[in-house]
Design a protein around this motif. Structure first.
Motif, mmCIF file in Angstrom:
data_model
loop_
_atom_site.group_PDB
_atom_site.id
_atom_site.type_symbol
_atom_site.label_atom_id
_atom_site.label_comp_id
_atom_site.label_asym_id
_atom_site.label_seq_id
_atom_site.Cartn_x
_atom_site.Cartn_y
_atom_site.Cartn_z
ATOM 1 N N ILE A 5 8.835 60.115 1.595
ATOM 2 C CA ILE A 5 8.997 61.483 0.850
ATOM 3 C C ILE A 5 9.274 62.463 1.736
ATOM 4 O O ILE A 5 8.363 62.916 2.481
ATOM 5 C CB ILE A 5 7.686 61.400 -0.165
ATOM 6 N N THR A 6 10.489 63.170 1.440
ATOM 7 C CA THR A 6 10.419 64.280 2.024
ATOM 8 C C THR A 6 10.214 65.742 1.186
ATOM 9 O O THR A 6 9.381 66.580 1.843
ATOM 10 C CB THR A 6 11.943 64.738 2.294
ATOM 11 N N LEU A 7 10.517 65.781 0.236
ATOM 12 C CA LEU A 7 10.224 67.216 -0.707
ATOM 13 C C LEU A 7 9.643 66.678 -2.020
ATOM 14 O O LEU A 7 10.449 65.968 -2.693
ATOM 15 C CB LEU A 7 11.590 67.867 -0.644
ATOM 16 N N SER A 8 8.716 67.380 -2.593
ATOM 17 C CA SER A 8 8.113 66.925 -3.617
ATOM 18 C C SER A 8 7.681 68.260 -4.476
ATOM 19 O O SER A 8 6.798 69.170 -3.865
ATOM 20 C CB SER A 8 7.008 66.101 -3.421
ATOM 21 N N LEU A 9 8.082 68.415 -5.539
ATOM 22 C CA LEU A 9 7.889 69.598 -6.342
ATOM 23 C C LEU A 9 7.109 69.223 -7.527
ATOM 24 O O LEU A 9 7.280 68.164 -8.376
ATOM 25 C CB LEU A 9 9.307 70.125 -7.125
ATOM 26 N N ASP A 10 5.880 69.794 -7.987
ATOM 27 C CA ASP A 10 4.864 69.438 -8.592
ATOM 28 C C ASP A 10 4.419 70.451 -9.579
ATOM 29 O O ASP A 10 4.030 71.570 -9.607
ATOM 30 C CB ASP A 10 3.541 68.996 -7.708
ATOM 31 N N HIS A 11 4.999 70.144 -10.757
ATOM 32 C CA HIS A 11 4.913 71.016 -12.147
ATOM 33 C C HIS A 11 5.341 72.637 -11.596
ATOM 34 O O HIS A 11 4.574 73.514 -11.855
ATOM 35 C CB HIS A 11 3.352 71.083 -12.772
ATOM 36 N N THR A 64 5.929 80.597 -9.928
ATOM 37 C CA THR A 64 5.067 81.412 -10.557
ATOM 38 C C THR A 64 3.774 80.418 -10.582
ATOM 39 O O THR A 64 2.481 80.729 -10.651
ATOM 40 C CB THR A 64 5.508 81.757 -12.071
ATOM 41 N N SER A 65 4.060 79.064 -10.857
ATOM 42 C CA SER A 65 2.979 78.123 -10.920
ATOM 43 C C SER A 65 3.608 76.928 -10.352
ATOM 44 O O SER A 65 4.866 76.686 -10.497
ATOM 45 C CB SER A 65 2.341 78.085 -12.273
ATOM 46 N N GLY A 66 2.684 75.919 -9.821
ATOM 47 C CA GLY A 66 3.067 74.528 -9.134
ATOM 48 C C GLY A 66 3.134 74.614 -7.746
ATOM 49 O O GLY A 66 2.967 75.679 -7.175
ATOM 50 N N LYS A 67 3.227 73.435 -7.419
ATOM 51 C CA LYS A 67 3.443 73.454 -5.921
ATOM 52 C C LYS A 67 4.500 72.584 -5.424
ATOM 53 O O LYS A 67 4.837 71.767 -5.909
ATOM 54 C CB LYS A 67 1.809 72.529 -5.367
ATOM 55 N N LYS A 73 2.589 68.111 3.019
ATOM 56 C CA LYS A 73 1.826 69.559 3.322
ATOM 57 C C LYS A 73 2.376 70.530 2.222
ATOM 58 O O LYS A 73 3.650 70.628 2.111
ATOM 59 C CB LYS A 73 2.202 69.819 4.749
ATOM 60 N N GLU A 74 1.533 71.203 1.739
ATOM 61 C CA GLU A 74 2.113 72.232 0.736
ATOM 62 C C GLU A 74 2.393 73.379 1.353
ATOM 63 O O GLU A 74 1.935 73.798 2.575
ATOM 64 C CB GLU A 74 0.925 72.719 -0.214
ATOM 65 N N PHE A 75 3.666 73.956 1.165
ATOM 66 C CA PHE A 75 4.243 75.156 1.686
ATOM 67 C C PHE A 75 4.294 76.081 0.913
ATOM 68 O O PHE A 75 4.692 77.163 1.128
ATOM 69 C CB PHE A 75 5.380 74.852 2.669
ATOM 70 N N SER A 84 8.661 81.548 7.175
ATOM 71 C CA SER A 84 9.966 81.625 8.033
ATOM 72 C C SER A 84 9.994 80.671 9.146
ATOM 73 O O SER A 84 11.057 80.018 9.217
ATOM 74 C CB SER A 84 10.404 83.290 8.192
ATOM 75 N N PRO A 85 9.302 80.487 10.132
ATOM 76 C CA PRO A 85 9.429 79.317 10.924
ATOM 77 C C PRO A 85 9.472 77.974 10.349
ATOM 78 O O PRO A 85 10.137 77.052 10.871
ATOM 79 C CB PRO A 85 8.126 79.570 11.764
ATOM 80 N N TYR A 86 8.930 77.662 9.385
ATOM 81 C CA TYR A 86 9.016 76.779 8.498
ATOM 82 C C TYR A 86 10.232 76.456 7.935
ATOM 83 O O TYR A 86 10.957 75.302 7.934
ATOM 84 C CB TYR A 86 7.890 76.781 7.244
#
Ligand code: ADP
Ligand code: MG
Length: 247
Positions: A5-11, A64-67, A73-75, A84-86
Motif C-alpha cells: 500500500i502506498t497512499l491511503s486516504l481515510d474518511h 478538514t477531517s480524516g487522515k 505513516k500518517e502525514f 515539506s521534506p516529505y
C-alpha cells in the motif's frame, strides 16, 4: 499486504469557507487506497473536487477531517516544517498550468528541483540534461517557457516532477490545453512510468481518453466517489510504454 500500500486516504473531508453562506463541502468522506505501480484516473466534472482531492493527497492542502497515510505513516497532521521534506521526497506534482518559472530556461527549471533534492554543481547539471534528453528536448535546453510550445512545456514540467525520483506522481489535468496527439503522448508517458518504474501515478482530469492508459478509473461527483471501474490499460502493450524513451 500492507507493504504494497502506498497512499491511503481515510474518511477525508474538506470544507472551504467559515460561514454558513461561504461554506463549500468540496470533499465529502472519501476513503481510498493507491498501491505502488498503479495508475489511476480520477474523472469528474469541473467543480467536483478533483484538484482539492489531489492537493490533499500530496500534502499541499490539509483535510478538514480524516487522515492520509503513506506506507502506514500518517502525514496529514504533520507540521509544515516536517511536511515539506516529505513532499519533496515522495511526491512529484504536475499541475494544470505547467508552473514553469518564466525567467528560467527549460534546463534551469528542471535543475532547480534537482538541486532541491540535494544534488549540487556539475552533478545537478548533468542529471538535468539527461532528463531533458529523455523528454526529447535537448535542443530546447536554453529556451525560456515563452519560447516553448504547450506540449514542450508540459514535457519539461513532467521531467521536473520526476527529477527527484518520487515514488508518487500526481498530475492535475496534464492534457488540459494540449491537442489530442500531444495529450496522448503525455498520458502514455505517465502510465509508462507507473508500469515500468513501479511508481504510483494519479491523474486528475475530465479527459475520457486517459481511460485507455490507466489501471483504475475513479469517478467523483460533488466531492464523493460515485463508482470505480477497471481501466483499459494493457500492461503488455510495450509499444505505448516505449514511447516515453523515444519520442
Ligand atoms: N480555496 C478555495 N476556497 C473556497 N472554495 C474552493 C477553494 N478551492 C476549491 N473550492 C471549491 O471547491 C469545489 C471543488 O473545487 P476543485 O477541487 O477545484 O474542483 P475540480 O478540480 O474538480 O474542478 C468547487 O466548488 C470550488 O469552488
Ligand atoms: Mg481542478
Amino acid at each position: 499486504m500492507t507493504q504494497h500500500i502506498t497512499l491511503s486516504l481515510d474518511h477525508i473531508t474538506k470544507v472551504f469557507g467559515d460561514t454558513q453562506e461561504t461554506k463549500v463541502e468540496a470533499i465529502r468522506d472519501i476513503t481510498i487506497e493507491f498501491r505502488r505501480g498503479e495508475s489511476a484516473l480520477i474523472l469528474g466534472p469541473s467543480g467536483s473536487g478533483k484538484t482539492t482531492l489531489l492537493s490533499m493527497m500530496g500534502g499541499l492542502l490539509r483535510p478538514t477531517s480524516g487522515k492520509i497515510f503513506l506506507n502506514g505513516k500518517e502525514f496529514s497532521s504533520l507540521r509544515e516544517a516536517e511536511l515539506s521534506p516529505y513532499r519533496l521526497r515522495y511526491f512529484g506534482f504536475i499541475f494544470q498550468e505547467f508552473n514553469l518559472l518564466s525567467n528560467l530556461t527549460a534546463l534551469e527549471n528542471i535543475e532547480l528541483v534537482v538541486r532541491m533534492s540535494g544534488l549540487k554543481g556539475e552533478l545537478a547539471r548533468e542529471k538535468s540534461k539527461s532528463l531533458l534528453e529523455l523528454a526529447g528536448l535537448s535542443r530546447r535546453a536554453s529556451h525560456f517557457p515563452s519560447q516553448l510550445s504547450g506540449g514542450e512545456k508540459q514535457r519539461v514540467a513532467i521531467m521536473r516532477a520526476l527529477s527527484n525520483n518520487p515514488p508518487i506522481v500526481l498530475a492535475d489535468e496534464p492534457t488540459g490545453n494540449l491537442d489530442s496527439e500531444v495529450g496522448n503522448v503525455i498520458t502514455q508517458i505517465l502510465s509508462g512510468i507507473a508500469c515500468r518504474e513501479n511508481r504510483t501515478v494519479v491523474i486528475v482530469s475530465h479527459d475520457e481518453r486517459i481511460k485507455k492508459v490507466v489501471d483504475r478509473i475513479i469517478y467523483v461527483q460533488d466531492g464523493k466517489i460515485t463508482k470505480e471501474e477497471k481501466g483499459e490499460h494493457d500492461k503488455d502493450n510495450k509499444e505505448a510504454h516505449n514511447h516515453y524513451l523515444t519520442f
